[in-house]
Design a protein around this motif. Structure first.
Motif, PDB file in Angstrom:
ATOM      1  N   MET A  79       0.830  -1.203   0.000  1.00 45.88           N
ATOM      2  CA  MET A  79       0.000   0.000   0.000  1.00 45.88           C
ATOM      3  C   MET A  79       0.872   1.265   0.000  1.00 45.88           C
ATOM      4  N   LEU A  80       1.960   1.235   0.767  1.00 46.70           N
ATOM      5  CA  LEU A  80       2.846   2.396   0.818  1.00 46.70           C
ATOM      6  C   LEU A  80       3.498   2.651  -0.539  1.00 46.70           C
ATOM      7  N   LEU A  81       3.985   1.607  -1.184  1.00 46.95           N
ATOM      8  CA  LEU A  81       4.612   1.784  -2.496  1.00 46.95           C
ATOM      9  C   LEU A  81       3.604   2.282  -3.523  1.00 46.95           C
ATOM     10  N   THR A  82       2.380   1.797  -3.438  1.00 47.57           N
ATOM     11  CA  THR A  82       1.343   2.255  -4.360  1.00 47.57           C
ATOM     12  C   THR A  82       1.090   3.737  -4.168  1.00 47.57           C
ATOM     13  N   ARG A  83       1.004   4.181  -2.910  1.00 45.51           N
ATOM     14  CA  ARG A  83       0.778   5.604  -2.643  1.00 45.51           C
ATOM     15  C   ARG A  83       1.961   6.444  -3.109  1.00 45.51           C
ATOM     16  N   LEU A  84       3.183   5.938  -2.918  1.00 45.65           N
ATOM     17  CA  LEU A  84       4.365   6.662  -3.372  1.00 45.65           C
ATOM     18  C   LEU A  84       4.361   6.792  -4.898  1.00 45.65           C
ATOM     19  N   ILE A  85       4.033   5.729  -5.591  1.00 43.39           N
ATOM     20  CA  ILE A  85       4.005   5.754  -7.055  1.00 43.39           C
ATOM     21  C   ILE A  85       2.917   6.698  -7.559  1.00 43.39           C
ATOM     22  N   ASP A  86       1.779   6.703  -6.875  1.00 41.24           N
ATOM     23  CA  ASP A  86       0.657   7.541  -7.313  1.00 41.24           C
ATOM     24  C   ASP A  86       0.880   9.018  -6.999  1.00 41.24           C
ATOM     25  N   SER A  87       1.451   9.318  -5.819  1.00 41.63           N
ATOM     26  CA  SER A  87       1.544  10.715  -5.384  1.00 41.63           C
ATOM     27  C   SER A  87       2.929  11.326  -5.573  1.00 41.63           C
ATOM     28  N   GLY A  88       3.957  10.492  -5.694  1.00 42.01           N
ATOM     29  CA  GLY A  88       5.308  10.992  -5.877  1.00 42.01           C
ATOM     30  C   GLY A  88       6.023  11.359  -4.591  1.00 42.01           C
ATOM     31  N   LYS A  89       5.329  11.253  -3.424  1.00 39.16           N
ATOM     32  CA  LYS A  89       5.942  11.644  -2.143  1.00 39.16           C
ATOM     33  C   LYS A  89       5.361  10.798  -1.030  1.00 39.16           C
ATOM     34  N   LEU A  90       6.214  10.377  -0.116  1.00 41.02           N
ATOM     35  CA  LEU A  90       5.781   9.624   1.046  1.00 41.02           C
ATOM     36  C   LEU A  90       6.413  10.242   2.284  1.00 41.02           C
ATOM     37  N   ASP A  91       5.592  10.789   3.166  1.00 39.55           N
ATOM     38  CA  ASP A  91       6.106  11.363   4.410  1.00 39.55           C
ATOM     39  C   ASP A  91       6.690  10.263   5.283  1.00 39.55           C
ATOM     40  N   PRO A  92       7.600  10.625   6.213  1.00 39.45           N
ATOM     41  CA  PRO A  92       8.186   9.604   7.102  1.00 39.45           C
ATOM     42  C   PRO A  92       7.105   8.760   7.763  1.00 39.45           C
ATOM     43  N   THR A  93       7.233   7.459   7.615  1.00 39.08           N
ATOM     44  CA  THR A  93       6.209   6.516   8.030  1.00 39.08           C
ATOM     45  C   THR A  93       6.845   5.389   8.827  1.00 39.08           C
ATOM     46  N   HIS A  94       6.209   5.003   9.931  1.00 41.59           N
ATOM     47  CA  HIS A  94       6.718   3.899  10.740  1.00 41.59           C
ATOM     48  C   HIS A  94       6.538   2.574  10.000  1.00 41.59           C
ATOM     49  N   VAL A  95       7.629   1.848   9.839  1.00 36.15           N
ATOM     50  CA  VAL A  95       7.590   0.525   9.224  1.00 36.15           C
ATOM     51  C   VAL A  95       8.416  -0.431  10.077  1.00 36.15           C
ATOM     52  N   PHE A  96       8.208  -1.724   9.858  1.00 33.96           N
ATOM     53  CA  PHE A  96       9.016  -2.742  10.518  1.00 33.96           C
ATOM     54  C   PHE A  96       9.816  -3.499   9.467  1.00 33.96           C
ATOM     55  N   LEU A  97      11.118  -3.616   9.674  1.00 33.10           N
ATOM     56  CA  LEU A  97      11.979  -4.458   8.867  1.00 33.10           C
ATOM     57  C   LEU A  97      12.447  -5.619   9.734  1.00 33.10           C
ATOM     58  N   LYS A  98      13.215  -6.532   9.139  1.00 36.10           N
ATOM     59  CA  LYS A  98      13.750  -7.633   9.940  1.00 36.10           C
ATOM     60  C   LYS A  98      15.240  -7.756   9.679  1.00 36.10           C
ATOM     61  N   THR A  99      15.968  -8.082  10.720  1.00 41.43           N
ATOM     62  CA  THR A  99      17.416  -8.245  10.615  1.00 41.43           C
ATOM     63  C   THR A  99      17.749  -9.566   9.932  1.00 41.43           C
ATOM     64  N   VAL A 100      19.040  -9.755   9.666  1.00 38.26           N
ATOM     65  CA  VAL A 100      19.493 -11.021   9.085  1.00 38.26           C
ATOM     66  C   VAL A 100      19.093 -12.187   9.978  1.00 38.26           C
ATOM     67  N   ALA A 101      19.077 -11.942  11.298  1.00 39.19           N
ATOM     68  CA  ALA A 101      18.703 -12.990  12.254  1.00 39.19           C
ATOM     69  C   ALA A 101      17.190 -13.178  12.348  1.00 39.19           C
ATOM     70  N   GLY A 102      16.429 -12.359  11.614  1.00 44.09           N
ATOM     71  CA  GLY A 102      14.983 -12.515  11.610  1.00 44.09           C
ATOM     72  C   GLY A 102      14.255 -11.717  12.666  1.00 44.09           C
ATOM     73  N   GLN A 103      14.953 -10.855  13.395  1.00 42.91           N
ATOM     74  CA  GLN A 103      14.326 -10.051  14.443  1.00 42.91           C
ATOM     75  C   GLN A 103      13.735  -8.772  13.863  1.00 42.91           C
ATOM     76  N   PRO A 104      12.467  -8.454  14.179  1.00 43.47           N
ATOM     77  CA  PRO A 104      11.865  -7.214  13.660  1.00 43.47           C
ATOM     78  C   PRO A 104      12.396  -5.992  14.404  1.00 43.47           C
ATOM     79  N   PHE A 105      12.517  -4.876  13.713  1.00 44.21           N
ATOM     80  CA  PHE A 105      12.863  -3.626  14.366  1.00 44.21           C
ATOM     81  C   PHE A 105      12.207  -2.479  13.606  1.00 44.21           C
ATOM     82  N   ALA A 106      11.934  -1.406  14.345  1.00 45.70           N
ATOM     83  CA  ALA A 106      11.153  -0.295  13.800  1.00 45.70           C
ATOM     84  C   ALA A 106      12.061   0.735  13.138  1.00 45.70           C
TER      85      ALA A 106
END
Length: 556
Positions: A79-106
Motif C-alpha cells: 500500500m505504501l509503495l502504491t501511494r508513493l508511485i501515485d503521489s510521488g511523495k511519502l512522508d516519514p512513516t513507521h515501518v518494521f523491517l527484519k534483521t538477518v537474524a529474523g528479528q523485527p525492528f522499527a
C-alpha cells in the motif's frame, strides 16, 4: 563569455556543491538510502547496513524489499509503495523491517519520485526514535493507545504547519462477510498507509474505523480507494454501505491538549453508537456536531476548573450505634452543568478528572483552614479521588504540594477511592494508597457491591473503610439477591477488619437491620441531606485519639 553569462550559469564547482549538498542532506536525515524499481527490487543501496545484511549495505542490491520485511508487513508495504508511485511523495512513516537474524525492528521510511525516473522509488530509512503505536503484523493500534497519542500527534503537526483531518468510517455489514478477515487486513493496511506517521489509524469496532491523516486527503478519495478495495475482494455491494465523515483538526484558541480530549471523547462515543445512528452518507453534520458539542463541553469544564466555579456540599456520616456525627463527605456541586455525576464522568472521560480531584481536595482544605482560623471544631472530611487520578505518576507529588501548607489538617481528611472498575494493577494502587497513609490520610473504598466495585477490589485493596453501594442497601429488605450480596460483604469486611459505611439509608427499618448486621456507619437522608454549610462539632465531644503505627483507628 560575458559577465551576464557568468552570473546566469553555475560553475562546475557550484554544480558539484549542489549535488554534494543534497547527498549530505540525505545522509543527515537517514541511515540507509535505497533505490528500487516499481516492484520493490533494490537497484542501489548506500549507508549503514542496519542489520539487514551481514556485511555492506551495497550487498542489498538485487534483493527485494519484501525479503527485508516480516511477513505480516507485506500488505501494508505494498500500500505504501502504491501511494508513493501515485503521489510521488511519502512522508516519514513507521515501518518494521527484519534483521538477518529474523528479528523485527522499527524504522522510519520516507520516499520520493523524480519526474525523469518514472520507474524508480527513492527511499530513506532512519531508526525510529519513537516506538510505533502498533506491533508487527497488526495494522492498527487499540483505541486507548490511539487516544493517548493524539495530543503529541496534533502538536507535532501544528509545529510543522501540517493540516490534519480525522476521518471516521462505517462499513455496515462488514462483520458479516465470510471473507471479512482477509478484506479487513487489506482495509486496515490501506488506512495505515494514508495515516499520519503510518500508525495513526484505529479499529473502533468490527465495522467502524478512524484515521488521522493530512488534510489534503479528501473524503471522496477515501471512498473511491476503499470502494476499489472492496470490489477487489468481491464485496462490491458494501460500497453503498460505506460512510465516511471528516473532521478538520484545528486548535485555534483552544489548546491542542483539549482538542485531543474532545476528539478522544468523540471517538469513544462514535464507537458506542447504535448502528444506523450515522447512516447518512452524504453529510457530516452528525459527527461534526458531536465534536463541536464535545469541544464546547471540554471548554466549559476547563473554564470551571480554572475559575473554580463550583462549591462543596457536605453530607453527614454517623455512627449507627450512637447516632453521633462521625465525618462528612464532600460532594461537588457545579452551577448549570446538570448532574454532578455526569459532569464527573465527562471530566474522567476527557482526562481532566485528576485536575478536578485535586481542586476538590484544595477546596476541602480551604474549608478546614477557615474553620481552624475561626476557632470552630469541625468534623473530618472525606474527599473522592478517582482510581484514574491515583494511577497518575504525579499524583503523590501533587498531593504533597497541596498538603504541605496544611500539615496540621491532613489528619482530618479521608480519601474515598472511586471507579475501581478501571483498575488492572491492584499492587500498584496499593503502593499509592500506602503513600497516602504516610501523608496522614485514611482510605475508604467507595461503592462496594455495585457493578463498578467488585469483591476483588475489597479483597485486594488495603483500606480502612468500605462504603456499601446505596442500591444494595435500598434493595436488601425486598430483594433476596441484594440481601445475599450485602451479607457477603459484611462477612468479608469483618474477616478483613474493615469498617463499613452504608449509603442511602432512608428508613428506620433499614437502620435497624444494618445495625443488626454489624454495619458500623451510615449515610443517607435519614441523617441529613448534603448542605453547603459544614456542620460543627460540640467542643466538649471526645477528640479522636492519636494513631500509633499498626493501631486501628477509632473516632468514637
Amino acid at each position: 563569455m560575458t559577465m551576464a553569462d557568468q552570473t546566469q550559469k553555475p560553475s562546475d564547482s557550484q554544480t558539484v556543491l549542489g549535488r554534494d549538498r543534497f547527498v549530505a542532506f540525505a545522509f543527515a536525515s537517514a541511515h540507509l538510502l535505497l533505490e528500487t524499481d516499481n516492484e520493490g527490487r533494490i537497484v542501489f543501496a548506500a549507508g549503514a547496513r542496519c542489520g539487514l545484511t551481514d556485511r555492506r549495505a551495497e550487498d542489498l542490491v538485487g534483493c527485494s524489499l519484501f525479503d527485508l520485511l516480516p511477513p505480516g508487513e507485506h500488505t501494508f508495504f505494498r500500500m505504501l509503495l502504491t501511494r508513493l508511485i501515485d503521489s510521488g511523495k511519502l512522508d516519514p512513516t513507521h515501518v518494521f523491517l527484519k534483521t538477518v537474524a529474523g528479528q523485527p525492528f522499527a524504522m522510519l521510511m520516507g520516499g520520493c519520485r523524480l519526474p525523469n525516473y518514472a520507474d524508480r522509488c527513492f527511499l530513506g530509512f532512519s531508526i525510529a526514535a519513537r516506538v510505533s503505536g502498533r506491533t508487527v503484523g497488526r495494522c492498527l493500534s487499540d483505541l486507548k493507545s490511539f487516544a493517548e497519542s493524539l495530543e503529541s500527534r496534533l502538536c507535532a503537526a501544528g509545529a510543522t504547519e501540517r493540516g490534519q483531518r480525522l476521518s471516521l468510517l462505517d462499513i455496515v455489514g462488514l462483520a458479516d462477510r465470510d471473507n471479512a478477515p482477509e478484506m479487513r487486513n487489506s482495509l486496515e493496511a490501506y488506512l495505515l498507509s494514508v495515516s499520519t506517521d503510518g500508525d495513526a489509524a484505529v479499529r473502533l469496532n468490527d465495522e467502524r474505523y478512524a484515521v488521522l491523516h493530512r488534510d489534503d486527503l479528501t473524503r471522496e478519495e477515501i471512498i473511491l480507494d476503499i470502494g476499489r478495495l472492496l470490489a477487489r475482494h468481491g464485496a462490491d455491494e458494501l460500497r453503498d454501505a460505506l460512510h465516511v465523515w471528516q473532521i478538520p483538526v484545528q486548535g485555534g484558541e483552544m489548546p491542542m491538549s483539549d482538542v485531543a480530549r474532545a476528539l478522544s471523547y468523540t471517538l469513544h462515543k462514535f464507537a458506542a453508537e447504535e448502528p444506523g445512528a450515522f447512516g447518512i452518507a452524504d453529510i457530516n453534520e452528525a459527527v461534526v456536531d458531536m465534536l463541536h458539542n464535545t469541544v464546547g463541553r471540554v471548554a466549559q469544564v476547563r473554564r470551571i476548573l480554572e475559575q473554580r466555579d463550583f462549591h462543596l456540599a457536605f453530607q453527614p456520616i454517623v455512627s449507627l450505634a450512637t447516632g453521633k456525627l462521625h465525618h462528612v463527605e464532600a460532594l461537588i456541586r457545579v452551577g448549570d452543568c446538570g448532574s454532578p455525576a455526569e459532569f464527573i464522568a465527562f471530566a474522567e472521560r476527557i482526562g481532566l478528572i485528576c485536575d478536578l480531584d485535586l481542586l476538590v481536595c484544595q477546596a476541602a482544605l480551604d474549608v478546614l483552614k477557615q474553620a481552624e482560623d475561626q476557632g470552630r471544631a469541625v468534623p473530618d472530611i472525606a474527599i473522592n479521588l478517582s482510581a484514574v487520578s491515583l494511577a497518575s505518576p504525579l499524583i503523590i507529588e501533587q498531593l504533597q504540594a497541596l498538603l504541605r501548607p496544611h500539615q496540621g489538617l491532613t489528619r482530618k481528611l479521608l480519601v474515598e477511592v472511586t471507579e475501581t472498575a478501571t483498575v488492572n494493577d491492584f499492587q500498584g494502587l496499593n503502593r499509592v494508597l500506602g503513600h497516602l497513609r504516610k501523608l496522614g490520610l485514611r482510605i475508604c473504598l467507595d461503592d462496594v457491591g455495585s457493578g463498578t466495585t467488585s469483591f476483588m477490589s475489597l479483597n485486594e485493596l488495603r483500606v480502612d473503610y468500605a462504603k456499601l453501594d446505596g442500591r444494595i442497601v435500598q434493595g436488601a429488605l425486598t430483594n433476596g439477591r441484594d440481601l445475599t450480596i450485602l451479607r457477603s460483604i459484611v462477612e468479608i469486611a469483618r474477616h478483613l477488619g474493615t469498617d463499613l459505611v452504608a449509603e442511602q439509608i432512608e428508613t428506620e427499618e433499614q437502620l435497624r437491620y444494618l445495625r443488626k448486621l454489624g454495619v458500623r456507619y451510615g449515610q443517607g437522608y435519614l441523617f441529613g441531606k448534603p448542605s453547603p454549610v459544614l456542620p460543627g462539632f460540640d467542643l466538649a465531644a471526645p477528640s479522636r485519639p492519636s494513631r500509633r503505627t499498626g493501631e486501628r483507628v477509632s473516632w468514637e
